[in-house]
Write an enzyme that holds these catalytic residues in place. Sequence first.
Site, short mmCIF file in Angstrom:
data_model
loop_
_atom_site.label_atom_id
_atom_site.label_comp_id
_atom_site.label_asym_id
_atom_site.label_seq_id
_atom_site.Cartn_x
_atom_site.Cartn_y
_atom_site.Cartn_z
CG HIS A 107 -4.34 -1.77 -0.78
ND1 HIS A 107 -4.99 -0.55 -0.91
CD2 HIS A 107 -3.91 -1.84 0.49
CE1 HIS A 107 -4.92 0.08 0.25
NE2 HIS A 107 -4.28 -0.67 1.11
CB SER A 145 -0.95 0.00 1.19
OG SER A 145 -0.21 0.04 2.38
CE LYS A 189 -7.49 -1.22 2.30
NZ LYS A 189 -7.02 -2.32 3.14
C1 LIG Z 1 -6.85 -2.73 4.53
C2 LIG Z 1 -6.13 -4.01 4.64
C3 LIG Z 1 -6.51 -4.99 5.55
C4 LIG Z 1 -7.61 -4.76 6.56
O1 LIG Z 1 -8.86 -4.80 5.95
P1 LIG Z 1 -10.16 -4.50 6.84
O2 LIG Z 1 -11.24 -5.27 6.16
O3 LIG Z 1 -10.35 -3.03 6.82
O4 LIG Z 1 -9.87 -5.02 8.21
C5 LIG Z 1 -5.83 -6.19 5.55
N1 LIG Z 1 -4.80 -6.42 4.71
C6 LIG Z 1 -4.38 -5.49 3.83
C7 LIG Z 1 -3.25 -5.79 2.91
C8 LIG Z 1 -5.03 -4.26 3.77
O5 LIG Z 1 -4.61 -3.33 2.91
#
Ligand SMILES: *Cc1c(COP(=O)(O)O)cnc(C)c1O
Length: 397
Positions: free
Chosen positions: A211, A183, A242
């Site tokens: 992501h 990210s 996301k």
């Molecule tokens: C955002 C993210 C998470 C967490 O996701 P949530 O559903 O918001 O808990 C886990 N792993 C990665 C790689 C992320 O970018």
Amino acid sequence: MYDTFKTHVSRELAAIESAGLYKNERIIVSPQGASIRVADGKEVLNFCANNYLGLSNHPKLRAAAAEALETHGYGMSSVRFICGTQDVHKQLESEISHFFGTEDAILYAACFDANGGVFEPLLGEEDAIISDALNHASIIDGVRLCKAQRYRYANADMEDLERQLQAAQAQRYRLIVTDGVFSMDGNVAPLDKIYLLAQQYDAMIMVDESHSAGVVGATGRGVTELYNMKGEVEIITGTLGKAFGGAIGGFTTGKKEIIELLRQRSRPYLFSNSIPPMVAAAGIQMFRMMDETNELQDKLHENTSYFVEKMLAMGFDIKPTASAICAVMLYDARVAQEVASAMLEEGIYVIGFYYPVVPKGQARIRVQLSAAHTRDQLDACLAAFKKVGIAKNIINV
Ligand SMILES: *Cc1c(COP(=O)(O)O)cnc(C)c1O
């Protein structure tokens, strides 16, 4: 006791503040979108959400959620295995495995929980987890909860991964774990090479597509699509928070025996509430939309290429990206903060990232593109970068 503890906590808070690491939250009073209204009434263009496909406030998802609210109620008041499973939860799981070309899927309240609950039930002391150094915090925490031996390799460094795999040969089972997209840089895990090493050194693979799902690959099926490896990795985790609508929810998908064991033993699944039916119903709607059309993925890819191309042409230093994340390198933490504030003055909401979120001397602005951005909005963001970049002597056009 609280008197002395309070002093201790206040001192910690002051230390965070004086290190310049205190996180303030900006209050939004509109729905999430390409354009948002903040508490002081100002409209700004949003370039820092994970709203990659622009689905956070999509009319079809809102309608599906509203309908499910009427037909299935508000909440489940139960974990899945007691009385927290409705038809919509099962349907969503089947949509997820259909989307990724996997055998089965299991829902969690968040991907943080999916990652927290995936390692401990599957692996033990005699096994090895080989993890990319830049993996998400939830993977790191999940690994901590598991007794397997831990190995770490430098970000996307295949020579280092090979060394770690060699070191892990004495263990019974080996699992390589990687984020699909990292990210902070927006780079993609070299899954083709990871796969070859996994074959050579007898290991399994887990990819966190949080992501990358919806974003990477011609139809947004994630890094397994990008490398033509759909259904080839044992475990995929991901989020509904996301690109997939942005509400809440996570999942693990992959080999059916693995998913079956997780349903029996994964603690965040067994001991935490079911996702609300309206979220499940909107998720089903979202996956069906993706089956019908590739419009949003195409738009996102077009927007990302357009933006990156124009930024490079202006002379900005951009990390090579294969996702919808564009890291504008400024190196200096103070400059990154100043640029972010100046951009906000211009009506563009972007965030500066600096140590300890990224290595020292690697400060940057992270821009996140969305299918919801119009060409005019992208041009407004580019114009603001130009103005601020010239004013701060970052570019000289
Ligand atoms: C955002 C993210 C998470 C967490 O996701 P949530 O559903 O918001 O808990 C886990 N792993 C990665 C790689 C992320 O970018």
